[in-house]
Design a protein around this motif. Structure first.
Motif, PDB file in Angstrom:
ATOM      1  N   GLY A   9     -21.195  -4.248 -15.335  1.00  0.00           N
ATOM      2  CA  GLY A   9     -19.672  -4.533 -15.014  1.00  0.00           C
ATOM      3  C   GLY A   9     -19.341  -4.590 -13.754  1.00  0.00           C
ATOM      4  O   GLY A   9     -19.909  -4.377 -12.737  1.00  0.00           O
ATOM      5  N   GLY A  10     -18.052  -4.894 -13.334  1.00  0.00           N
ATOM      6  CA  GLY A  10     -17.526  -5.245 -12.220  1.00  0.00           C
ATOM      7  C   GLY A  10     -17.523  -4.081 -11.120  1.00  0.00           C
ATOM      8  O   GLY A  10     -17.835  -4.123  -9.945  1.00  0.00           O
ATOM      9  N   THR A  11     -17.241  -2.663 -11.822  1.00  0.00           N
ATOM     10  CA  THR A  11     -17.481  -1.689 -10.901  1.00  0.00           C
ATOM     11  C   THR A  11     -18.835  -1.152 -10.620  1.00  0.00           C
ATOM     12  O   THR A  11     -18.889  -0.762  -9.347  1.00  0.00           O
ATOM     13  CB  THR A  11     -16.583  -0.141 -11.615  1.00  0.00           C
ATOM     14  OG1 THR A  11     -16.882  -0.498 -12.816  1.00  0.00           O
ATOM     15  CG2 THR A  11     -15.271  -0.422 -11.243  1.00  0.00           C
ATOM     16  N   ASP A 176     -19.902   6.875 -19.450  1.00  0.00           N
ATOM     17  CA  ASP A 176     -21.427   7.067 -19.758  1.00  0.00           C
ATOM     18  C   ASP A 176     -21.311   6.853 -21.158  1.00  0.00           C
ATOM     19  O   ASP A 176     -22.570   7.161 -21.793  1.00  0.00           O
ATOM     20  CB  ASP A 176     -22.137   8.238 -19.308  1.00  0.00           C
ATOM     21  CG  ASP A 176     -21.396   9.589 -19.971  1.00  0.00           C
ATOM     22  OD1 ASP A 176     -20.271   9.214 -20.568  1.00  0.00           O
ATOM     23  OD2 ASP A 176     -21.727  10.756 -19.603  1.00  0.00           O
ATOM     24  N   GLY A 177     -20.572   6.041 -21.811  1.00  0.00           N
ATOM     25  CA  GLY A 177     -20.655   5.576 -23.198  1.00  0.00           C
ATOM     26  C   GLY A 177     -19.420   5.319 -23.780  1.00  0.00           C
ATOM     27  O   GLY A 177     -18.411   5.294 -23.115  1.00  0.00           O
ATOM     28  N   VAL A 178     -19.420   5.280 -25.271  1.00  0.00           N
ATOM     29  CA  VAL A 178     -18.028   5.001 -25.980  1.00  0.00           C
ATOM     30  C   VAL A 178     -17.618   6.433 -26.098  1.00  0.00           C
ATOM     31  O   VAL A 178     -18.411   7.211 -26.914  1.00  0.00           O
ATOM     32  CB  VAL A 178     -18.229   4.250 -27.360  1.00  0.00           C
ATOM     33  CG1 VAL A 178     -17.119   4.110 -27.747  1.00  0.00           C
ATOM     34  CG2 VAL A 178     -18.865   2.881 -26.818  1.00  0.00           C
ATOM     35  N   THR A 180     -14.440   9.271 -27.576  1.00  0.00           N
ATOM     36  CA  THR A 180     -13.481   9.093 -28.884  1.00  0.00           C
ATOM     37  C   THR A 180     -12.008   8.696 -28.497  1.00  0.00           C
ATOM     38  O   THR A 180     -11.293   8.475 -29.352  1.00  0.00           O
ATOM     39  CB  THR A 180     -13.360  10.804 -29.119  1.00  0.00           C
ATOM     40  OG1 THR A 180     -13.080  11.549 -28.218  1.00  0.00           O
ATOM     41  CG2 THR A 180     -14.739  11.385 -29.903  1.00  0.00           C
ATOM     42  N   ALA A 181     -11.870   8.642 -27.146  1.00  0.00           N
ATOM     43  CA  ALA A 181     -10.627   7.916 -26.600  1.00  0.00           C
ATOM     44  C   ALA A 181     -10.927   7.466 -25.236  1.00  0.00           C
ATOM     45  O   ALA A 181     -11.964   8.058 -24.507  1.00  0.00           O
ATOM     46  CB  ALA A 181      -9.454   8.757 -26.673  1.00  0.00           C
ATOM     47  N   ASP A 182     -10.148   6.772 -24.704  1.00  0.00           N
ATOM     48  CA  ASP A 182     -10.422   6.304 -23.228  1.00  0.00           C
ATOM     49  C   ASP A 182     -10.285   7.591 -22.307  1.00  0.00           C
ATOM     50  O   ASP A 182      -9.329   8.259 -22.201  1.00  0.00           O
ATOM     51  CB  ASP A 182      -9.132   5.376 -22.795  1.00  0.00           C
ATOM     52  CG  ASP A 182      -9.487   4.953 -21.434  1.00  0.00           C
ATOM     53  OD1 ASP A 182     -10.201   5.704 -20.706  1.00  0.00           O
ATOM     54  OD2 ASP A 182      -8.897   3.808 -20.949  1.00  0.00           O
TER      55      ASP A 182
HETATM   56  P1  ADP Z   1     -17.037  -3.065 -16.874  1.00  0.00           P
HETATM   57  O1  ADP Z   1     -16.172  -3.591 -15.593  1.00  0.00           O
HETATM   58  O2  ADP Z   1     -18.109  -2.154 -16.605  1.00  0.00           O
HETATM   59  O3  ADP Z   1     -17.082  -4.094 -17.828  1.00  0.00           O
HETATM   60  P2  ADP Z   1     -14.692  -2.112 -18.263  1.00  0.00           P
HETATM   61  O4  ADP Z   1     -13.468  -1.662 -17.101  1.00  0.00           O
HETATM   62  O5  ADP Z   1     -14.562  -3.451 -18.927  1.00  0.00           O
HETATM   63  O6  ADP Z   1     -15.849  -1.973 -17.498  1.00  0.00           O
HETATM   64  O7  ADP Z   1     -14.631  -0.944 -19.228  1.00  0.00           O
HETATM   65  C1  ADP Z   1     -14.917   0.347 -18.969  1.00  0.00           C
HETATM   66  C2  ADP Z   1     -13.861   1.237 -19.092  1.00  0.00           C
HETATM   67  O8  ADP Z   1     -13.203   1.136 -20.450  1.00  0.00           O
HETATM   68  C3  ADP Z   1     -13.811   2.459 -18.839  1.00  0.00           C
HETATM   69  O9  ADP Z   1     -13.674   2.897 -17.441  1.00  0.00           O
HETATM   70  C4  ADP Z   1     -12.639   3.102 -19.602  1.00  0.00           C
HETATM   71  O10 ADP Z   1     -11.399   3.246 -18.928  1.00  0.00           O
HETATM   72  C5  ADP Z   1     -12.357   2.134 -20.633  1.00  0.00           C
HETATM   73  N1  ADP Z   1     -12.229   2.655 -21.973  1.00  0.00           N
HETATM   74  C6  ADP Z   1     -11.305   2.461 -23.083  1.00  0.00           C
HETATM   75  N2  ADP Z   1     -11.659   3.223 -23.999  1.00  0.00           N
HETATM   76  C7  ADP Z   1     -12.490   3.743 -23.988  1.00  0.00           C
HETATM   77  C8  ADP Z   1     -13.326   4.642 -24.738  1.00  0.00           C
HETATM   78  N3  ADP Z   1     -13.057   4.803 -25.996  1.00  0.00           N
HETATM   79  N4  ADP Z   1     -14.681   4.844 -24.388  1.00  0.00           N
HETATM   80  C9  ADP Z   1     -15.153   5.004 -23.117  1.00  0.00           C
HETATM   81  N5  ADP Z   1     -14.353   3.946 -22.097  1.00  0.00           N
HETATM   82  C10 ADP Z   1     -13.219   3.483 -22.669  1.00  0.00           C
END
Ligand code: ADP
Ligand code: ASP
Ligand code: MG
Length: 411
Positions: A9-11, A176-178, A180-182
């Protein structure tokens, strides 16, 4: 030979140093054998910067040209990564959406993939190269560049994994994964080892942007083994997204989500007779605006108030359409609110447990958070609250259902 699709992804490719780090990781995977297709997003902030440039020249940039503009972000990132891979002695070829013939319809900005041709990728993989793909983009049968919607490099990766029958689709991001909340909003959030496609689908649709909604839909449809990992660490765990199993059912709530990009529109004094809802929502659907929650309250005078939510980005257009219909059907008025947030709890265990919604309302009441709208499905409960309480609501619900002494545990 196993084929893996990786997506950064972007970052993850947000600077020259980050591209060097990703190239090292890709080169290592290449040397350990197998075939690799690597999908990249534009460098962090680049898509927004390009959209901003267009916005300085027009209030409504012509969609075809807007897509030609924003697609360049991914082209740059793909070429830079391939340049670095060559420098590391790892043969690589970058390919754009049109070179791969990722065929789409012509809805610029939100195009749907119709088909993907694997010939070129398979030829290039066959010559021992890593294929680096510019995510987020496709091409119409006429040869015009399209983009697939915000965050849709995930979709490119899953679509390629599906057609190439990849052993796995690895989504590398800044967490580092999904969770339980952001984790950036809720410090107590925990990483999930596994989550079902259905739960991930709900979470993605309700604001967890860690995976793009349509990419999860496609992964579920084609049974693509999906794993979310960090490109910033060597930890190999991540979160697997896959079919539901029995262990998952025992978890009541898997996650809490927050969507801060919602708005609310109310039509007041609508006559209570058949056909009016269709008159109101028909033009909105035709404009491609996704309406989520709808509430109708009929008053004693036979007139009703009708309230619904729509993405904030579509508020202006939705208001224009609703005001036009309101005049035609003799509604008393139209109100709107753009500072609303949608907070949701998601979990397959809700199918078999009672009392989840009631507990959610009690927890929010204890914090003095007023609930403006409610929607439920088999595996989620969503509420709309004032935007200023969105993050607080997420944290208290996380504490209540996923904290040390979770509500309803053992029921
Ligand atoms: P990329 O640029 O790699 O596609 P995104 O910004 O689209 O990354 O997605 C990653 C972000 O999603 C994380 O930095 C986090 O803030 C957000 N996020 C929201 N909900 C969740 C969740 N339940 N678990 C992990 N990340 C989450
Ligand atoms: N660069 C695109 C966006 O910012 C696609 C993506 O990042 O997945 O939306
Ligand atoms: Mg993303």
């Amino acid at each position: 030979m196993a084929l893996i699709v990786q997506k950064y992804g972007g970052t993850s490719v947000g600077s020259i140093d980050r591209i060097k780090a990703v190239a090292e990781r890709v080169a290592r995977a290449y040397r350990s054998g197998g075939q690799l297709v690597v999908v990249v997003s534009a460098m962090a902030g680049e898509t927004n910067r390009l959209l901003q440039l267009g916005a300085q020249l027009s209030d409504a940039p012509y969609p075809r040209e807007s897509d030609a503009l924003v697609a360049t972000g991914e082209q740059v990132a793909a070429a830079l990564l391939a340049i670095r891979l060559h420098a590391l002695g790892c043969p690589a070829v970058s390919l754009l959406g049109h070179q791969l013939r990722i065929m789409t319809d012509s809805r610029h900005g939100a195009a749907k993939i119709k088909s993907v041709n694997c010939d070129r990728i398979e030829r290039v993989l066959g010559t021992g190269h890593v294929v680096v793909v510019a995510g987020f983009q496709g091409v119409t049968p006429e040869g015009d560049i399209t983009t697939l919607g915000r965050g849709a490099s995930d979709l490119t990766a899953v679509a390629l994994a599906a057609v190439l029958h990849a052993a796995a689709c690895e989504i590398y991001t800044d967490v580092d994964g999904v969770y339980t909340a952001d984790p950036n909003i809720c410090p107590k959030a925990r990483r999930l080892d596994r989550i079902s496609y259905d739960e991930m689908l709900e979470m993605a649709g309700l604001g967890a942007k860690v995976l793009q909604l349509r990419s999860v839909e496609l992964a579920r449809r084609y049974n693509v083994p999906l794993v979310v990992k960090s490109s910033f660490s060597e930890d190999t765990h991540g979160t697997w997204v896959g079919r539901e199993d029995q262990a998952m059912e025992n978890v009541l709530v898997s996650g809490v989500t927050l969507d801060q990009n919602q708005s609310k529109i109310t039509l007041t004094g609508v006559e209570d007779r058949p056909g009016l809802a269709a008159r109101i929502f028909g033009p909105i659907a035709e404009a491609g605006i996704v309406v989520d929650m709808i509430i109708q309250n009929a008053g004693a005078d036979g007139r009703a108030d009708l309230t619904f939510t729509a993405p904030r980005a579509d508020l202006k257009r939705a208001l224009e359409l609703v005001r036009a219909v309101a005049g035609e059907i003799g509604a008393a008025g139209v109100r709107h609110e753009d500072q609303v947030a949608k907070v949701s709890i998601v979990g397959v265990g809700m199918r078999t447990h009672a009392g989840v919604a009631a507990t959610m309302f009690k927890v929010l009441a204890a914090e003095g958070v007023n609930i403006e709208m409610i929607a439920t499905s088999e595996i989620k409960v969503s509420v709309v609250v004032n935007a200023k309480y969105g993050e607080l609501a997420m944290r208290v619900l996380h504490d209540a259902f996923l904290g040390e002494n979770p509500a309803l545990a053992g029921n």
